[in-house]
Motif scaffolding. Sequence first.
Motif, PDB file in Angstrom:
ATOM      1  N   VAL A  52     -30.682  -8.301  24.956  1.00  0.00           N
ATOM      2  CA  VAL A  52     -29.780  -8.169  23.821  1.00  0.00           C
ATOM      3  C   VAL A  52     -29.129  -6.799  23.930  1.00  0.00           C
ATOM      4  N   GLY A  53     -27.786  -6.770  23.896  1.00  0.00           N
ATOM      5  CA  GLY A  53     -27.092  -5.508  24.049  1.00  0.00           C
ATOM      6  C   GLY A  53     -26.030  -5.273  23.008  1.00  0.00           C
ATOM      7  N   TYR A  54     -25.766  -3.996  22.812  1.00  0.00           N
ATOM      8  CA  TYR A  54     -24.670  -3.562  21.944  1.00  0.00           C
ATOM      9  C   TYR A  54     -24.079  -2.334  22.608  1.00  0.00           C
ATOM     10  N   GLY A  55     -22.907  -2.484  23.217  1.00  0.00           N
ATOM     11  CA  GLY A  55     -22.352  -1.403  24.026  1.00  0.00           C
ATOM     12  C   GLY A  55     -23.242  -1.189  25.236  1.00  0.00           C
ATOM     13  N   ASN A  57     -26.224   0.190  25.049  1.00  0.00           N
ATOM     14  CA  ASN A  57     -27.614   0.042  24.627  1.00  0.00           C
ATOM     15  C   ASN A  57     -28.048  -1.411  24.777  1.00  0.00           C
ATOM     16  N   HIS A  58     -29.234  -1.611  25.295  1.00  0.00           N
ATOM     17  CA  HIS A  58     -29.760  -2.960  25.437  1.00  0.00           C
ATOM     18  C   HIS A  58     -31.286  -2.925  25.483  1.00  0.00           C
ATOM     19  N   THR A  59     -31.878  -4.057  25.129  1.00  0.00           N
ATOM     20  CA  THR A  59     -33.335  -4.195  25.139  1.00  0.00           C
ATOM     21  C   THR A  59     -33.686  -5.509  25.810  1.00  0.00           C
ATOM     22  N   GLY A 112     -31.409   1.548  19.825  1.00  0.00           N
ATOM     23  CA  GLY A 112     -31.257   2.113  21.151  1.00  0.00           C
ATOM     24  C   GLY A 112     -30.500   3.416  21.166  1.00  0.00           C
ATOM     25  N   GLU A 113     -30.674   4.113  22.262  1.00  0.00           N
ATOM     26  CA  GLU A 113     -30.027   5.407  22.449  1.00  0.00           C
ATOM     27  C   GLU A 113     -29.727   5.567  23.927  1.00  0.00           C
TER      28      GLU A 113
END
Length: 150
Positions: A52-55, A57-59, A112-113
């Motif tokens: 799962v990502g946002y920009g 940042n992802h996990t 995230g960072e």
Amino acid sequence: MKLHKRKFYEIKKLLESKLGDEVISHDENGSEFLEIKKTRFWLSADSSEFTVGYGANHTHFSEDYGNLYDGIIQVFDLLTHRVKTTDFIKGHTVFRTVVEIEYPDSKCISIGETRLLFYPFWKKTKIETSVTDPILCRKEIEMEVNKIIN
């Protein structure tokens, strides 16, 4: 088919039914990707995990990691809540970005960072914060989400 892939397809089907042509999907090197136009949200699935990502940042989530359902919940939280992005800038370089989900009780949870190793550390830090509105209304997809989670 592995559980994480099945959940990826269920989420894809839901998003396509609600957002239509705004959903972009493609295959690349054995991984499947899903994006929503004009947003920073993305989702991918490969042979072993669900990401799962946002920009930037992802996990990573997986049955093997024991956190697949946390990932599915994070997908729907990113889609149905405001997302706050804070960029830390020195000169013209964004050297740190923090992404948080804003919940209705005014609580923010960091998802995230990202950081750069090399940046002009001697320059003054400028902080820019942006907030993105929800992509979907939680009440409109609640039944479908519950089916995917269970």
